[in-house]
Design an enzyme around this catalytic site. Sequence first.
Site: not given
Length: 163
Positions: A62, A64, A73, A75, A112, A115
């Site tokens: 990830n 940010e 993210c 993934e 999530c 993703c």
Amino acid sequence: MKKLTLTADITVYPDIESLPDAMGDLMRGAVTAREKAYAPYSKFKVGAALLLEDGSVVYGNNQENAAFPSGLCAERVAVFHAGATHPGKTIKALAITAASELRAVTEAIAPCGGCRQALAEYEYRQNSPIAVYFMGDRSEVYLAASVKELLPLVFTKDDLLNK
Ligand code: THU
């Protein structure tokens, strides 16, 4: 009216050591990727490793951003990385791991919703399942044999077509 009951088939391994060798290696790669994540805001680091049909492995973690929604993210970083650098190569498996500086992550952390949708696009395109292994830091490892297990009633390209 009628009712639909949707079920998900998940295999649970007690720990990373119990995985088949190749998947254990993939998950250890995800752990290394996780450690390189850029997550100064959430302090929640996620790593992802994708195994491609030719045996190559593509990583993501990830990333940010001070403008929170601009981050991404692990993934999606991983599948977009694979799409950019290995276009057309079938993805066989994805290993995901999450760890937090704020708590011990002792349960499996599932990808999530956003993703799952992004992964579903890749699975649809390649027309073969992606096995998704996911865990916390030290936890059980969950295996979904296909993204479909994680995202029933998926929205795909088919829904855009005239039928
Ligand atoms: N995160 C992922 O990388 N993957 C997921 O599936 C869930 C959340 C990241 C995004 C953000 O950087 C941090 O975890 C906290 O939400």
